[in-house]
Scaffold this motif. Sequence first.
Motif, PDB file in Angstrom:
ATOM      1  N   GLU A 177      20.754  22.214  23.416  1.00 25.48           N
ATOM      2  CA  GLU A 177      22.144  22.361  23.865  1.00 25.48           C
ATOM      3  C   GLU A 177      22.593  23.825  23.869  1.00 25.48           C
ATOM      4  O   GLU A 177      23.486  24.197  24.601  1.00 25.48           O
ATOM      5  CB  GLU A 177      23.067  21.521  22.983  1.00 25.48           C
ATOM      6  CG  GLU A 177      23.043  20.051  23.375  1.00 25.48           C
ATOM      7  CD  GLU A 177      23.433  19.099  22.237  1.00 25.48           C
ATOM      8  OE1 GLU A 177      23.631  17.917  22.533  1.00 25.48           O
ATOM      9  OE2 GLU A 177      23.527  19.544  21.071  1.00 25.48           O
ATOM     10  N   LEU A 178      21.923  24.640  23.065  1.00 24.76           N
ATOM     11  CA  LEU A 178      22.255  26.068  23.038  1.00 24.76           C
ATOM     12  C   LEU A 178      21.376  26.868  23.998  1.00 24.76           C
ATOM     13  O   LEU A 178      21.457  28.083  24.061  1.00 24.76           O
ATOM     14  CB  LEU A 178      22.099  26.613  21.605  1.00 24.76           C
ATOM     15  CG  LEU A 178      23.085  26.032  20.599  1.00 24.76           C
ATOM     16  CD1 LEU A 178      22.730  26.479  19.185  1.00 24.76           C
ATOM     17  CD2 LEU A 178      24.508  26.448  20.935  1.00 24.76           C
ATOM     18  N   ASP A 179      20.520  26.144  24.750  1.00 16.53           N
ATOM     19  CA  ASP A 179      19.623  26.776  25.718  1.00 16.53           C
ATOM     20  C   ASP A 179      18.664  27.735  25.021  1.00 16.53           C
ATOM     21  O   ASP A 179      18.342  28.795  25.539  1.00 16.53           O
ATOM     22  CB  ASP A 179      20.441  27.509  26.799  1.00 16.53           C
ATOM     23  CG  ASP A 179      19.646  27.677  28.080  1.00 16.53           C
ATOM     24  OD1 ASP A 179      18.707  26.873  28.303  1.00 16.53           O
ATOM     25  OD2 ASP A 179      19.937  28.607  28.846  1.00 16.53           O
ATOM     26  N   LEU A 180      18.210  27.343  23.833  1.00 13.85           N
ATOM     27  CA  LEU A 180      17.304  28.219  23.082  1.00 13.85           C
ATOM     28  C   LEU A 180      15.926  27.593  22.934  1.00 13.85           C
ATOM     29  O   LEU A 180      15.121  28.052  22.120  1.00 13.85           O
ATOM     30  CB  LEU A 180      17.892  28.503  21.685  1.00 13.85           C
ATOM     31  CG  LEU A 180      19.206  29.290  21.673  1.00 13.85           C
ATOM     32  CD1 LEU A 180      19.724  29.438  20.244  1.00 13.85           C
ATOM     33  CD2 LEU A 180      19.038  30.665  22.305  1.00 13.85           C
ATOM     34  N   PHE A 217      29.542  23.448  30.139  1.00 12.29           N
ATOM     35  CA  PHE A 217      29.927  22.286  29.354  1.00 12.29           C
ATOM     36  C   PHE A 217      30.981  22.728  28.348  1.00 12.29           C
ATOM     37  O   PHE A 217      30.689  23.444  27.381  1.00 12.29           O
ATOM     38  CB  PHE A 217      28.666  21.737  28.672  1.00 12.29           C
ATOM     39  CG  PHE A 217      28.916  20.615  27.712  1.00 12.29           C
ATOM     40  CD1 PHE A 217      29.862  19.626  27.998  1.00 12.29           C
ATOM     41  CD2 PHE A 217      28.204  20.537  26.521  1.00 12.29           C
ATOM     42  CE1 PHE A 217      30.085  18.593  27.100  1.00 12.29           C
ATOM     43  CE2 PHE A 217      28.416  19.510  25.624  1.00 12.29           C
ATOM     44  CZ  PHE A 217      29.362  18.522  25.906  1.00 12.29           C
ATOM     45  N   LYS A 218      32.237  22.291  28.583  1.00  8.92           N
ATOM     46  CA  LYS A 218      33.334  22.726  27.720  1.00  8.92           C
ATOM     47  C   LYS A 218      33.603  21.662  26.639  1.00  8.92           C
ATOM     48  O   LYS A 218      33.738  20.479  26.948  1.00  8.92           O
ATOM     49  CB  LYS A 218      34.591  22.951  28.559  1.00  8.92           C
ATOM     50  CG  LYS A 218      35.714  23.584  27.760  1.00  8.92           C
ATOM     51  CD  LYS A 218      36.877  24.016  28.642  1.00  8.92           C
ATOM     52  CE  LYS A 218      37.947  24.674  27.762  1.00  8.92           C
ATOM     53  NZ  LYS A 218      39.109  25.073  28.529  1.00  8.92           N
ATOM     54  N   ILE A 219      33.643  22.111  25.427  1.00  9.83           N
ATOM     55  CA  ILE A 219      33.857  21.177  24.307  1.00  9.83           C
ATOM     56  C   ILE A 219      35.343  20.838  24.222  1.00  9.83           C
ATOM     57  O   ILE A 219      36.196  21.735  24.216  1.00  9.83           O
ATOM     58  CB  ILE A 219      33.394  21.827  22.974  1.00  9.83           C
ATOM     59  CG1 ILE A 219      31.933  22.290  23.083  1.00  9.83           C
ATOM     60  CG2 ILE A 219      33.591  20.859  21.816  1.00  9.83           C
ATOM     61  CD1 ILE A 219      30.952  21.180  23.395  1.00  9.83           C
ATOM     62  N   LYS A 220      35.619  19.533  24.186  1.00 12.17           N
ATOM     63  CA  LYS A 220      37.014  19.089  24.100  1.00 12.17           C
ATOM     64  C   LYS A 220      37.195  18.197  22.876  1.00 12.17           C
ATOM     65  O   LYS A 220      36.228  17.615  22.378  1.00 12.17           O
ATOM     66  CB  LYS A 220      37.386  18.288  25.355  1.00 12.17           C
ATOM     67  CG  LYS A 220      37.391  19.111  26.613  1.00 12.17           C
ATOM     68  CD  LYS A 220      37.739  18.226  27.803  1.00 12.17           C
ATOM     69  CE  LYS A 220      37.569  19.013  29.095  1.00 12.17           C
ATOM     70  NZ  LYS A 220      36.980  18.220  30.137  1.00 12.17           N
ATOM     71  N   LYS A 221      38.407  18.100  22.444  1.00 14.60           N
ATOM     72  CA  LYS A 221      38.729  17.132  21.399  1.00 14.60           C
ATOM     73  C   LYS A 221      38.526  15.747  21.999  1.00 14.60           C
ATOM     74  O   LYS A 221      38.921  15.493  23.136  1.00 14.60           O
ATOM     75  CB  LYS A 221      40.194  17.336  20.990  1.00 14.60           C
ATOM     76  CG  LYS A 221      40.665  16.404  19.899  1.00 14.60           C
ATOM     77  CD  LYS A 221      42.133  16.680  19.586  1.00 14.60           C
ATOM     78  CE  LYS A 221      42.799  15.378  19.179  1.00 14.60           C
ATOM     79  NZ  LYS A 221      44.251  15.515  19.018  1.00 14.60           N
ATOM     80  N   SER A 222      37.849  14.854  21.264  1.00  9.41           N
ATOM     81  CA  SER A 222      37.585  13.550  21.872  1.00  9.41           C
ATOM     82  C   SER A 222      37.697  12.453  20.826  1.00  9.41           C
ATOM     83  O   SER A 222      37.850  12.713  19.622  1.00  9.41           O
ATOM     84  CB  SER A 222      36.182  13.549  22.487  1.00  9.41           C
ATOM     85  OG  SER A 222      35.233  13.795  21.465  1.00  9.41           O
ATOM     86  N   LYS A 223      37.625  11.211  21.285  1.00 10.92           N
ATOM     87  CA  LYS A 223      37.674  10.067  20.391  1.00 10.92           C
ATOM     88  C   LYS A 223      36.415   9.265  20.697  1.00 10.92           C
ATOM     89  O   LYS A 223      36.197   8.846  21.831  1.00 10.92           O
ATOM     90  CB  LYS A 223      38.936   9.238  20.681  1.00 10.92           C
ATOM     91  CG  LYS A 223      39.438   8.472  19.485  1.00 10.92           C
ATOM     92  CD  LYS A 223      40.764   7.810  19.822  1.00 10.92           C
ATOM     93  CE  LYS A 223      41.844   8.218  18.811  1.00 10.92           C
ATOM     94  NZ  LYS A 223      43.104   7.486  19.062  1.00 10.92           N
ATOM     95  N   ILE A 224      35.537   9.131  19.722  1.00 13.70           N
ATOM     96  CA  ILE A 224      34.293   8.410  19.961  1.00 13.70           C
ATOM     97  C   ILE A 224      34.335   7.097  19.192  1.00 13.70           C
ATOM     98  O   ILE A 224      34.384   7.100  17.952  1.00 13.70           O
ATOM     99  CB  ILE A 224      33.082   9.264  19.542  1.00 13.70           C
ATOM    100  CG1 ILE A 224      33.077  10.565  20.370  1.00 13.70           C
ATOM    101  CG2 ILE A 224      31.767   8.504  19.735  1.00 13.70           C
ATOM    102  CD1 ILE A 224      32.160  11.633  19.859  1.00 13.70           C
TER     103      ILE A 224
END
Lengths: 811, 343
Positions: free
Chosen positions: A125-128, A104-111
Amino acid sequence: MFVSMKWLARHVDLDGITPEELADNLTLSTCEVEGLEPFAPHLSKVTVGHVLEREQHPDADKLGVCKVDVGAGEPLQIVCGAPNVGPGQRVAVATVGTVLPGDFKIKKSKIRGVESFGMICSVRELDLGDEHDGIWVLPESDGAPAPIGAPLAEALDMADWVIEIDNKSLTHRPDLWGHRGIAREVAAIFERELKPLDLSLPALGGGAPFPVAVEDAACTRYLGLAIDGARNGMAPDWMRALLLAVGQRPIDLLVDLSNFVMLDLGQPNHAFDRGALDEGGIVVRKAKAGESMTTLDGEARRLEETDLLITSGDAAVALAGIMGGEGSKVQASTGQLLLECATFDPTTVRRTSSRLALRTDSSSRFEKTLDPTLPALAAAHFARLLQELQPDVTFPLVLSDAGEWSDPATSIHVRTDVVRRDLGVDLDDAVIEGILGRLELTPTAASGGFDVAIPSARATKDLEIERDLVEEIGRIHRYGSVPEAPLVAAIEPPPFEPRRALVRALEDRLSGASGFHQVISYSFQADATVAAAKGADGAFVAARNPVAPDQARIRRDVLPSLLALLEPARRQRAEVQIYEIGKGYRPEDAGEDGAPREVHQLALALARPRPAEGARFDAGALFHLRAVVDDAIAAAGVPAPCWSADAAPAALSHPKKQLTGRWSEDGAPAGFVSDLDPEVRVAFGLSGELDSDVAVAVIDLDALLAAPPAAAAYSPLAKYPSVKVDVACEAPAELPAAELHAAIDQAAKGAAVDIELFDVFRGEALGEGRKSLAYHVTLQSVNKTLTDKDAQKFLGRLERVLEQRGAALRK
Amino acid sequence: MTQGIDARLEDAQTRIASAASTEDLRAIEREFTGKDGVVASMLAAIPTLPPEERRDAGQSANRLKTAVLEAVATREAELADAALDAEREADGFDSTLPPPRLHRGTLHPVTRVTRELEDLFTSMGYRVLDGPEVELDEYNFEKLNIPADHPARDTQDTFYCDSPGSKATLLLRTHTSPVQVRAMERLEPPFRAIVPGKVFRQETTDASHEHTFHQMEGLVIDKDVSVGHLIGAMKTLLRGIFKKDIEVRLRPGYFPFVEPGFELDARCPFCEDGCSVCKQTTWIELLPCGLVHPNVLEAGGLDPEEWGGFAFGLGLSRLVMLRYGIDDVRHLLGGDMRFLSQF
């Protein structure tokens, strides 16, 4: 099994040892390392952020717009939906470009129209872990907030390396199924001290022990520790991180603690809610007929009388050594516990777990024969770890300790001369003594060597005999330091192996001059193949657990394996010539030991298109194959057998077209050459466009081995030239060719050195029921040159001889 | 008259020199030297000449004959040379025509590699032994120090078998090792033996897993056999297989029938710094081996205080795949002619 380097470092100082060095050294001295990976490498990319402010998203009720300081440049604007995010928190931030687990690659986005430059992460999300009801608010380590902008792995001290060990290589080492055991090896290899660990029980109260009755010898020891005042919750971060590193998902404190103790010391254990147990206490017994239980994984299990159970009242609360019962889950509110640490019979655990296909971390340890002194250590470890976290827990009752066991610790005498002899290394006694000591095997000098004290941890199915200690010394000394030595013996050729020589001669001829391809096929024969070869009536050895239900049969005969190949082969090429030398198994002729009789066979198959109308004379596949077989047998130094059509044909043979071979008239058949029965041919797909002239042959190799050898003699070359005469003999269709051959031989009065059939003809010109066979006849005398006159005389005689047999010479 | 002879000779020589075939030459030869030829008629005319001319006439006729025959022989040789030269011209020869197919047979690749190893080992005094594929539990496990319920049985994925009428516990041998004890029971020590053959494991098949494959067991029984001897023998074996010196490393490996037991890794013969064969490790796991366990010696009727030895197991199928670069183990026993006809 996974081993965490950080976990190991709790037990032995690893300073200055790289992960690679550690893995290599374990490989060379102890067990097989299958992999070496950094733990959660994404944690070194995720950074610690400081939430400066959170404002309501203008267009979405549930979203917040945060300003987060990640220690570099302007604070980042991040849109976040978590309800628990708020200013002042230290959080885990995945900035643009970071790749999280699941690719899962974090991208700049518009929400909803607001730009977002990263993600504030939850534990999941960190698999911990599984927590996902909000973002992870980072804990303070040593009372200080995590430094802003630092990689998470560093800030929370979570960087670790994980070594994967091949479980198979630990089969004989029950002591290595926990980090402490591996650490003991590391300490021995690197000559470091194993850190002390207090495994004595804390102070116990004086209450009457919780009742435990062991009714079955498959439980050798059952130890129950009563614990009061434990509060379930989340395990400390350091413990969660170690569990995560070795692939164990954190659940809650009590489960995590139980797992931690197992993975630390190798002793499975189970915490019961003591309040939920029957007042009568724990009874360890075998299951009753028809009994069943539901295990923790929610599966209902039908039990058998060989299964060992932990019961309370009438109910089974655990499948001993394998898995707890569903009802035994410790609830968050549980304050009263009974910790089970037990030793079970490995065979009982193994049988139940393999029957139920239920392999657990616990069962795979019990199968290895655990040390019966270990339960007390494990209970103490659990108690002390819990007490560290919750100092007010108490242990109100005297320890329950039931079952019959004895300390397996023993002593083995090792002769140092034997060590040197077996390893082939000239090791000093002092070196041997040193290595044993490093492994915590205490040597005491005794006649010619040492009496070595074997601690209980190494005494269960592990170190049993002197040779086992030779291995201990060898592996720590390193086999790489053993000098290579040549085997020395009198130079003598190995004895002649007639079977191997025979097989080689046959293979060489068949794969050489005869142009056949050698096949090696499976010993299994599919039911369809057996049926198509009309062999389904035979008795077969059969696998109980075949790879497919229709492939259980072990072949009786090699030939059907070849037949199954003909159709695909004929699709590829016109002429298929294959053979196999292999084994078949016959249950009906079992030996005294009950093993089926093994037959060794040469099987051949020849398939080719049928000759076209009016094509050049061809003797047909059957006779061609007979020639191949005779030739191969001759190449193996055995005279060709006598072939006759008098024996009952094999089920797969054409009922009229089978030649059975024998080396003596009253001898057992040595094999056959035949045409396939038409039904068999069709069943193997050789019909329609693949319609083929198919001949097959089987030769029993044992009969061939027993056959009289051919004289290896040369025939002197003739002194006088020969005369060649071609003759065509017309005869009734039913007159066998052998009669004509005999007639020619008779007419030649011993001078026919070669008679070769070159044509067989049936046609209108001859009339109904007649045939013509044409031969090249070579006449030769040992004492004179034959002339045309001699040939004419031969023809005159042949004419008369043929007439006597109802045949005639064609002019 | 002499003039006439010279003219005739010249005429003959001209015709001979231009004759195109030996048939033409023979005709000319007949015309001059035949029964009714020119020379014969000249000789026949001699008695009609005056006596003083007869001698000359006879000589002329003979000269003509000799000259014609000489010219014919010369021309004949020329024509023969020309014919050879013409053949050497080889007009229309297409060097790129494909040769015809030979219908030759082939040996199975497993046979090829097995033979190579058999030859190598027999040259070092090893015997080649055989053992049953349908084996007794006793030989496959019990006598190899793997009693019932031993955890090592888990790693074997055994095909247990039923045989009508038999009460014996039968199985398809999971390794060629049962022949170790069979050999000890049958042969007088010391001895060395190898056992090539099929073995079976209950496994889901794919390109690198098969339920039936080939192994080769090796066994040396002698006095005072050490780990050093084992290393020496394994290096010799690898040299024989790969035709060069191969670096090896011995590390602990657990097999209940040897003690100590090893995995022998060979430095990858196909690369220098990692390839797909060695999974980038530069080592390939090649040979499980070890000193024969005293319990196994006892099961074979030998006194472990007197006799010792080492054993090894070579993955024949794997070696065949390495040798020919075969990427799917299922080809070996699949019987596809496209595969078989390549070897």
